[in-house]
Each structure stands twice: as structure tokens, then as C-alpha cells.
Design a protein around this motif. Structure first.
Motif, PDB file in Angstrom:
ATOM      1  N   GLY A 260       0.818  -1.210   0.000  1.00 45.08           N
ATOM      2  CA  GLY A 260       0.000   0.000   0.000  1.00 45.08           C
ATOM      3  C   GLY A 260       0.851   1.259   0.000  1.00 45.08           C
ATOM      4  O   GLY A 260       0.567   2.219  -0.730  1.00 45.08           O
ATOM      5  N   LEU A 261       1.908   1.275   0.793  1.00 46.49           N
ATOM      6  CA  LEU A 261       2.803   2.433   0.820  1.00 46.49           C
ATOM      7  C   LEU A 261       3.522   2.604  -0.509  1.00 46.49           C
ATOM      8  O   LEU A 261       3.757   3.736  -0.963  1.00 46.49           O
ATOM      9  N   LEU A 262       3.865   1.492  -1.139  1.00 43.18           N
ATOM     10  CA  LEU A 262       4.500   1.584  -2.456  1.00 43.18           C
ATOM     11  C   LEU A 262       3.541   2.183  -3.487  1.00 43.18           C
ATOM     12  O   LEU A 262       3.946   3.004  -4.319  1.00 43.18           O
ATOM     13  N   LEU A 263       2.277   1.788  -3.438  1.00 43.57           N
ATOM     14  CA  LEU A 263       1.282   2.371  -4.338  1.00 43.57           C
ATOM     15  C   LEU A 263       1.169   3.876  -4.133  1.00 43.57           C
ATOM     16  O   LEU A 263       1.116   4.659  -5.099  1.00 43.57           O
ATOM     17  N   LEU A 264       1.159   4.306  -2.885  1.00 44.88           N
ATOM     18  CA  LEU A 264       1.061   5.725  -2.587  1.00 44.88           C
ATOM     19  C   LEU A 264       2.289   6.481  -3.062  1.00 44.88           C
ATOM     20  O   LEU A 264       2.173   7.567  -3.653  1.00 44.88           O
ATOM     21  N   SER A 265       3.463   5.923  -2.814  1.00 46.00           N
ATOM     22  CA  SER A 265       4.692   6.618  -3.231  1.00 46.00           C
ATOM     23  C   SER A 265       4.777   6.738  -4.748  1.00 46.00           C
ATOM     24  O   SER A 265       5.193   7.779  -5.274  1.00 46.00           O
TER      25      SER A 265
END
Length: 459
Positions: A260-265
Motif C-alpha cells: 500500500g505504501l508503495l502504491l502511494l509513493s
């Protein structure tokens, strides 16, 4: 077992007093780590700049991925170890310790050796190439963290074994010692000797090494059941599959959060340096404040587990209700602070940055802090479901809030916002809110499966 000091009765003492009996020492350990991270962030923000904070924040998904790989060993190994001690099968307990230690040393050594080859490609993937300075800082930070990753793995694993060997105070002391040392080394390697973000990463690595030495000194005294004096590496253990079965929901939780954090970044990269730097600041703050809810989750597990074994489902229900109310109240307070005083957080972490960055970061805080209202209840529900044996629901909570709903909201929300960045800041909080509402409605509707006494005792 050794006397741990204060006597508690998990089957009769008030749920509230038991919760805080576990919560306070757990939080002390976490606060020491949080204090180090806060001071480290302030030093980097003031002395190096917002790009350094961005690099530290962008590394968060990688750290989550590492933790997810460790969790099956930490949880499965810890449970198997404690059961063996309870059965007075000390030889088997030591075998579990040797097996898990060998695995993490092997995996950590592979990453450390591969650091020169892995750092740049990973940094390019998570940071993009919009800002050469952020890319350089991220590469350096990844490289030095990978070099020290064997000590990181050992620190996490051995901390779990210390707790299961009735030595939580030793684990707390190690955490405080290494955090204080890390702060001292941050000052030395970032301010006195201006090694920048590489100095911060090296400081963390050296403090982890010192923590391992501290634990080794303790273990060599033979105060507990862990023995390093006659340690022999081994990759043989007949029930190794049980580690992964017990720890699988937690593994899924960490992997989902990392994705999820990778998607946001990745979604923020087209918006430039200011957005990526603000995201790094948000991750930095989340890494601090979410620990308040992690400590709550860890505090209810022994209470719930004991009372399931003691066949007292009403105490399990009371524990769940209290923990949900506590985390909801705490999260609402944190959200109120972020909503009213967002610029205060920006000034503390990155005071010298310009007005444009302060505005973007303040907006990010106002939206992102909405996460805290529901993050705690989601943690509590996931742990409750895992403890009573409802692994599917526990995994569903993690996958929905961690990655699935974030990906969906990133696709759907932006057209409805004049400033599309606002939609990205809201994606994670809304994912948590939708997950909590959906899972709550579903499990309450089928409460006989999840909250009734007979359902609880099946765990």
C-alpha cells in the motif's frame, strides 16, 4: 520461571488494570525507539533537509517487507519456544532458538552482501528520478541499512525470544540502551561529522550491533533458558511449517501495508519533490504515532489468549470492548491535534524549509491524520480474530486496508478533487474507515460466529 516482580491474575484482575499492566512497559520500549526516531528526523530535517526526511520515509515500505518476512519466525518460533518451556522440554526449546537464529542470519547475510547491487535499483523504483538528490539520499540510506540488516533481523528475533523466556525487562532495557546510543551517534555522525543521511543509517546500524552485544552478554550469564554458549547453527526442525501457519496473518498484514505504501509513493511521483518530501514526513510521523496502537494490540493478546484457555469468554469480550474504546479515543485525540496544529509538526521536523513545502505538508497532515481514528480499532479487531482462530477475517482486514482499497481509491478519488494531491492523502485513511465499517457490520451481523462465547472458546 523467575519471578517477574508484580503478580497479576489474568483470570480475575480487572481488564483495565491488566491492559495497562502490559501497555505501559510495552509503550516505554516503543517510546524509547520513537524518541530516537523523532530526534533523528529533527536532526536530518534541520541539518540535511526535507530530501533526507523523504528518503527515510520512502525506506519504510522496505522495512515493513523485512518485518513481514520475520513475523512467521518470530510469532511461530516464540509460541513453540514458550510451549516447550512450559512442557519442560528445554532441549527442544533450544533447538527452536538455534533454527530461527540460523535462518535470519542466513537471510540477513545475503542481503548485506548484495547491498552494492540492490541499493540503486530499489531506490530508483521507490523514489523515481524526479529529484536526483532524493534518489541519491535514498540509495545511500538503503545501502547502509542493508549492510547492517543481519543485526536488525537478530534484534527483532531475539527480542521476541527474550519476552517468551520471561525476560521482558531485559528486552526493554536493550531497547532504551540502543535508542539512547543511536541518538548520540546521530549527533556525532550527522552534526559533528557531517556524513549526512549515510551517517544516520550507520548510527542506526551500530546501535543495533550494540544491542546484539548487550543481549549476548545477558544470554551468556545463563539466567534463562536461552543458551548461546554452545550454539550450533541448524536448518533442521520437524515442525517448521507451524511457524508459518501461526504467523501467516501477521505476515499478510505487513506485506499488504508495504504494498500500500508503495502504491502511494508511486502515485505521488508525478507531483514532484514537494509531494514526495511531504509523503516522507507523513510516513515518519506515522512510524511514531502508530506505535501507540501497536502497543495496544500487543497488550490484549496475552489477556485474550489466557482467558480463552481459562474458558472465560466474557473476559475476552470485556477486553475487546475496552481496547476498542481506548484506541478510538486515543486516535480521535491525535486527529484533533493534527487537524488544529499541522504546521507545528512541520516546523519541528523541517523548520527551515520554505512556505511551499510547509503548505503541502500541512495539508497532508490534516488529511492523513484521519487515519488514527480507525487504525487502532482495526489493529485490535485483526489481533482478536487471529487469537480466536478466525484467520480469514484477520487476513481480510489486513488486505483490504493495506492494499486493495488503497489501490481502488487511488483510481477512483482524484477526479472528484480540485487538488488531486488531497485525494492521495485521503486514500489510506478512507481505506481504513471503509475496512472498519465493512468488517464491523459483517461480524456483528454474524456475531454468533465471531463474538459469542462458543465462538471465542473455539480459539
Amino acid at each position: 520461571m523467575r519471578d517477574t516482580g508484580k503478580s497479576t491474575d489474568l483470570g480475575n484482575d480487572s481488564v483495565r488494570s491488566l491492559f495497562f499492566y502490559y501497555y505501559v512497559p510495552t509503550l516505554i520500549s516503543m517510546v524509547s525507539v520513537t524518541s530516537h526516531q523523532l530526534i533523528n528526523g529533527i536532526i536530518l530535517g534541520q541539518k540535511v533537509g526535507k530530501e533526507a526526511i523523504a528518503a527515510v520515509g520512502l525506506y519504510a515500505p522496505i522495512l515493513l517487507a523485512f518485518i513481514s518476512l520475520l513475523l512467521p519466525l518470530m510469532i511461530g518460533g516464540g509460541i513453540t519456544f514458550s510451549r516447550s518451556i512450559g512442557a519442560k522440554n528445554y532441549q527442544h526449546a533450544q533447538q527452536v532458538f538455534r533454527f530461527t537464529t540460523t535462518l535470519v542470519l542466513l537471510a540477513g547475510s545475503i542481503l548485506a552482501v548484495g547491498a552494492p547491487l540492490l541499493a540503486a535499483p530499489i531506490a530508483t523504483f521507490i523514489a523515481g528520478q524526479e529529484s536526483p538528490l532524493i534518489l541519491t539520499f535514498t540509495t545511500d540510506y538503503i545501502f547502509w541499512n542493508f549492510v547492517f540488516v543481519p543485526f536488525l533481523f537478530l534484534r527483532f528475533l531475539w527480542g521476541t525470544f527474550l519476552n517468551n523466556d520471561n525476560a521482558p525487562k531485559v528486552n526493554k532495557n536493550v531497547t532504551v540502551f540502543s535508542s539512547v546510543l543511536n541518538i548520540v551517534l546521530d549527533v556525532l555522525l550527522v552534526i559533528v561529522f557531517p556524513f549526512g543521511i549515510a551517517g544516520a543509517a550507520i548510527a542506526t546500524g551500530l546501535s543495533l550491533l550494540a544491542a546484539i552485544v548487550y543481549i549476548l552478554v545477558y544470554l551468556r550469564k545463563g539466567s534463562g533458558h536461552l543458551d548461546v554458549r554452545h550454539f550450533r547453527p541448524t536448518l533442521h526442525l520437524s515442525e517448521w511449517r507451524s511457524f508459518f501457519r501461526v504467523g501467516f496473518p501477521s505476515f499478510v498484514s505487513e506485506v499488504s501495508g508495504s504494498l500500500g505504501l508503495l502504491l502511494l509513493s508511486r502515485s505521488l511521483q508525478p507531483y514532484g519533490v514537494l509531494a514526495i518530501s511531504a509523503f516522507g514526513l507523513i510516513n515518519f510521523l506515522n512510524n511514531i504515532f502508530l506505535r501507540l496502537f501497536t502497543a495496544s494490540m500487543m497488550s490484549i493478546q496475552p489477556i485474550i489468549g489466557f482467558n480463552i484457555g481459562a474458558r472465560q469468554p466474557e473476559r475476552v469480550q470485556n477486553t475487546l470492548r475496552f481496547a476498542l474504546l481506548f484506541t478510538l479515543t486515543l486516535g480521535s485525540a491525535l486527529y484533533g491535534i493534527g487537524l488544529l496544529f499541522p504546521t507545528g509538526f512541520v516546523r519541528v521536523v523541517a523548520g527551515k524549509e520554505g512556505a511551499a513545502f510547509r503548505q503541502v505538508a500541512a495539508d497532508a497532515i490534516r488529511y492523513s491524520f484521519l487515519l488514527y481514528i480507525v487504525a487502532g480499532p482495526n489493529f485490535i479487531l485483526a489481533m482478536y480474530m487471529q487469537t480466536i482462530g478466525q484467520y480469514t477475517v484477520s487476513i481480510l482486514i489486513s488486505v483490504l486496508k493495506g492494499v486493495v482499497l488503497i489501490g481502488l481509491l487511488l483510481s477512483v478519488l482524484p477526479p472528484f478533487f480540485t487538488t488531486r494531491l488531497d485525494a492521495i492523502w485521503l486514500a489510506r485513511p478512507l481505506a481504513e474507515i471503509i475496512t472498519l465499517l465493512g468488517v464491523s457490520l459483517y461480524t456483528v451481523y454474524y456475531r454468533h460466529r465471531y463474538y459469542a462465547p462458543e465462538a471465542i472458546l473455539k480459539g
